[in-house]
Design a protein around this motif. Sequence first.
Motif, PDB file in Angstrom:
ATOM      1  N   ASN A 166      45.824  34.431  40.103  1.00  0.00           N
ATOM      2  CA  ASN A 166      44.773  34.897  39.189  1.00  0.00           C
ATOM      3  C   ASN A 166      43.671  35.608  39.970  1.00  0.00           C
ATOM      4  O   ASN A 166      43.423  35.287  41.137  1.00  0.00           O
ATOM      5  CB  ASN A 166      44.151  33.717  38.427  1.00  0.00           C
ATOM      6  CG  ASN A 166      45.019  33.260  37.274  1.00  0.00           C
ATOM      7  OD1 ASN A 166      46.223  33.494  37.254  1.00  0.00           O
ATOM      8  ND2 ASN A 166      44.419  32.591  36.308  1.00  0.00           N
ATOM      9  N   GLN A 167      43.026  36.564  39.317  1.00  0.00           N
ATOM     10  CA  GLN A 167      41.902  37.258  39.935  1.00  0.00           C
ATOM     11  C   GLN A 167      40.816  36.267  40.342  1.00  0.00           C
ATOM     12  O   GLN A 167      40.315  35.503  39.506  1.00  0.00           O
ATOM     13  CB  GLN A 167      41.318  38.286  38.947  1.00  0.00           C
ATOM     14  CG  GLN A 167      40.168  39.105  39.494  1.00  0.00           C
ATOM     15  CD  GLN A 167      40.607  40.037  40.611  1.00  0.00           C
ATOM     16  OE1 GLN A 167      41.756  40.498  40.614  1.00  0.00           O
ATOM     17  NE2 GLN A 167      39.724  40.324  41.542  1.00  0.00           N
ATOM     18  N   ASP A 168      40.467  36.275  41.622  1.00  0.00           N
ATOM     19  CA  ASP A 168      39.453  35.376  42.187  1.00  0.00           C
ATOM     20  C   ASP A 168      39.789  33.903  41.956  1.00  0.00           C
ATOM     21  O   ASP A 168      38.905  33.047  42.030  1.00  0.00           O
ATOM     22  CB  ASP A 168      38.060  35.675  41.599  1.00  0.00           C
ATOM     23  CG  ASP A 168      37.595  37.097  41.889  1.00  0.00           C
ATOM     24  OD1 ASP A 168      38.045  37.664  42.900  1.00  0.00           O
ATOM     25  OD2 ASP A 168      36.797  37.614  41.102  1.00  0.00           O
ATOM     26  N   THR A 220      40.357  34.815  33.332  1.00  0.00           N
ATOM     27  CA  THR A 220      40.732  36.208  33.508  1.00  0.00           C
ATOM     28  C   THR A 220      42.112  36.464  32.932  1.00  0.00           C
ATOM     29  O   THR A 220      42.985  35.585  32.964  1.00  0.00           O
ATOM     30  CB  THR A 220      40.714  36.592  35.000  1.00  0.00           C
ATOM     31  OG1 THR A 220      41.099  37.962  35.149  1.00  0.00           O
ATOM     32  CG2 THR A 220      41.668  35.719  35.815  1.00  0.00           C
ATOM     33  N   THR A 274      43.835  38.822  34.277  1.00  0.00           N
ATOM     34  CA  THR A 274      44.559  39.300  35.449  1.00  0.00           C
ATOM     35  C   THR A 274      45.233  38.105  36.116  1.00  0.00           C
ATOM     36  O   THR A 274      44.727  37.529  37.090  1.00  0.00           O
ATOM     37  CB  THR A 274      43.609  40.014  36.430  1.00  0.00           C
ATOM     38  OG1 THR A 274      42.859  40.989  35.722  1.00  0.00           O
ATOM     39  CG2 THR A 274      44.399  40.705  37.541  1.00  0.00           C
ATOM     40  N   SER A 275      46.356  37.738  35.561  1.00  0.00           N
ATOM     41  CA  SER A 275      47.116  36.584  36.037  1.00  0.00           C
ATOM     42  C   SER A 275      48.580  36.988  36.172  1.00  0.00           C
ATOM     43  O   SER A 275      49.257  37.244  35.169  1.00  0.00           O
ATOM     44  CB  SER A 275      46.980  35.414  35.056  1.00  0.00           C
ATOM     45  OG  SER A 275      47.858  34.361  35.399  1.00  0.00           O
ATOM     46  N   TYR A 287      43.873  43.377  31.964  1.00  0.00           N
ATOM     47  CA  TYR A 287      44.624  43.018  33.177  1.00  0.00           C
ATOM     48  C   TYR A 287      44.320  44.002  34.299  1.00  0.00           C
ATOM     49  O   TYR A 287      44.040  43.601  35.444  1.00  0.00           O
ATOM     50  CB  TYR A 287      46.124  43.009  32.874  1.00  0.00           C
ATOM     51  CG  TYR A 287      46.979  42.566  34.044  1.00  0.00           C
ATOM     52  CD1 TYR A 287      47.357  41.238  34.180  1.00  0.00           C
ATOM     53  CD2 TYR A 287      47.402  43.469  35.016  1.00  0.00           C
ATOM     54  CE1 TYR A 287      48.144  40.809  35.251  1.00  0.00           C
ATOM     55  CE2 TYR A 287      48.179  43.060  36.095  1.00  0.00           C
ATOM     56  CZ  TYR A 287      48.542  41.733  36.209  1.00  0.00           C
ATOM     57  OH  TYR A 287      49.308  41.325  37.278  1.00  0.00           O
ATOM     58  N   LYS A 318      40.871  43.842  36.111  1.00  0.00           N
ATOM     59  CA  LYS A 318      40.614  42.641  36.929  1.00  0.00           C
ATOM     60  C   LYS A 318      39.320  41.949  36.500  1.00  0.00           C
ATOM     61  O   LYS A 318      38.566  41.438  37.329  1.00  0.00           O
ATOM     62  CB  LYS A 318      40.575  43.002  38.412  1.00  0.00           C
ATOM     63  CG  LYS A 318      41.874  43.608  38.930  1.00  0.00           C
ATOM     64  CD  LYS A 318      41.805  43.937  40.411  1.00  0.00           C
ATOM     65  CE  LYS A 318      43.142  44.525  40.876  1.00  0.00           C
ATOM     66  NZ  LYS A 318      43.120  44.856  42.321  1.00  0.00           N
ATOM     67  N   VAL A 356      36.851  39.262  35.073  1.00  0.00           N
ATOM     68  CA  VAL A 356      36.656  37.818  34.951  1.00  0.00           C
ATOM     69  C   VAL A 356      35.610  37.592  33.864  1.00  0.00           C
ATOM     70  O   VAL A 356      34.513  38.162  33.915  1.00  0.00           O
ATOM     71  CB  VAL A 356      36.203  37.191  36.282  1.00  0.00           C
ATOM     72  CG1 VAL A 356      35.945  35.693  36.102  1.00  0.00           C
ATOM     73  CG2 VAL A 356      37.261  37.416  37.372  1.00  0.00           C
TER      74      VAL A 356
END
Length: 652
Positions: A250-252, A257, A259-260, A599, A602, A604
């Motif tokens: 995952n992002q950060d 998020t 973005t996974s 996505y 990115k 959060v």
Amino acid sequence: MASLVERISQDAVSPPLPQAAGYAVVLGVGVLIALIMMALTRLLKTTVGEDNKTTEMFMTANRSVGTGLTASAVVSSWLWSTAMLGSTLVGYNFGVAGPFWFAAGCSPMIVFFAVLGIACKMRIPEAHTLLEIVRIRYGKLGHIVWIVLCLINNIIAIANMLLGASSAISALTGMHVIAATFLLPVGVVLYTFVGGIKATFLTDYVHTVCITIIICFFTVKTFVVPEIGSPVGLYDAIEKLGRTNPVVGNQDGSYLTMTSKNAILFGIIHILANFGLVIMDTGFFSKAFSAAPHAVVPGYIVGGIAYFAIPWCLGTLMSFSALALQDSERFPTFPRRMSPVEVSNGLVLPYAAVAIAGQGGAIAVLLIVFMAVTSTISAQVIAVSSILSFDIYRQYFNRQASDRDAIRWSHIGVVAFGIFSAAFSTALYYGSVDLGWTLYMLGVLTCPGIFPTIFTILWKKQSKAAAIISPLLGMAIGIAVWLGSASALYGEVSVASTGQTLPCVYGTVASALSPGILSVLISLARPADYSWADFRNERLAFARNPANADSDEELKTHEDIVQRYKDDKVKLKRWGRIAAIWAAATFFGHWVIWPLPMYAAKYVFGRGFFVAWVSVSIVWVWATMLVVSVYPVSDGWRQIRQVYRGLRRLPR
């Protein structure tokens, strides 16, 4: 071996409810619902002449189910125990992206099915099952191939449901997993045996209303817990957890998020597997055939859109509640966190419910899991019984089968599949197969028939050779890629390695797409030119016996049915265009326009965005509750009045 919780770890969680509660719900409530549905079936026969001794009524409800009840049944058909247990599982593992991709993996194909349903209404108005359509177009060999594909689909689907549901019930009550597995189908078999598909529609309605009311209860109860307090409090807890216990991929490392990487891979598996589960499930076709012509498209569109909120909202709230509360004394596993085995067995939802609402939460989850699994088992049972009676018995053993013969074999199918499904699920359980494994791998087995089936209904050029060869070869390719990937990536072929994400992604994609490519190539090499009119040359509906004085069912000849659909052809084509537009819009909305920019960015979630995200999902799920509870009543008010007038005419 006792309950599942004893198998999971030596730090077994004490079930919040007694075993008696499990047996009371699984057996007692199941039988009670069966008796109520049997009484309703008798009432409908007495007051409005709906006679389940006729095959047309038992299997297709005289093709007269309205839009509201169709929409409710569609939601119920996808309201698997897996949907609620699985969406919280992926939310716990991947964060906000998990429940979203779970929901997005269900709604598009439900709406797309409206395209297939209305095409069947227009081209094969007398059909009872998908397999009758395949037989008429491709003959005996194609028919047998599809019987095998559809039965595999039904078997893996019902095993997936029973594994998750029995594990959750065992964790909540201490009831033996195998006892739950065998007792869950009992009530379903009873009311389906007597009431047929109309009983399925009615129980779908009752179960869906109860489930959505309980889900709405959790949307309120979650924020009453002092440790959470509000969406802002939930955000703060999850944001902190992402820093102390980051999510790989995952992002950060944030749970907040889209973005996974692992979540989007799951989404790919899920949408392809679900296309297979819908299109190769003869139960969905049975409900489409049962709906009135004007109800198919709006029923599936409304149902598909309404359904989206359930895994999205419930999965997000309950998985985040589990994450936020797992270090507090409220959580059942405290002072430890949930083990991977507990998570994979789908216990995030029941544990979160207990943490939020104590015994009341346990009872609520026990009820929704029970209602979800029995409702969907009913659809699977009626689907398999239709295959046995129409596609095996009537076609290969008794071509002159009467109504009574077909109904008898439908009853045999209902009972036999209920027993078989419980036995098969038990075998998987003792083979260390759990909800997580079936959730990831089922697409390998359910996907090979997707494109050949779509082409059968929508594309004249698909040849018989293409239809037969492509799904069989596609399944072989999918299984080979799945097992080969597991061996190459993890050095072994085992339950553990074959349940990993990448082998399941590769296997599912190969299983779903290769038959489409093969079918097109084979068909282009020697194309067919099928005439849709040929579907209407064969009589499929059973002739009613006019001497049957117990039924007021309208007597229709084969010619009457065909002529009626010819007269409605313009309307049906218009509904087909509407269905295609909505299907495309739903797919692009849920899979492209909404999630992919998030996505790629990115992003959060900030506090305000998360509050809006949760608020929209809650509003949507409340709207779903109103749609599935109020719409069927308002839409069916005419028949309700008929039943009331029929009751008043009965002798005192």
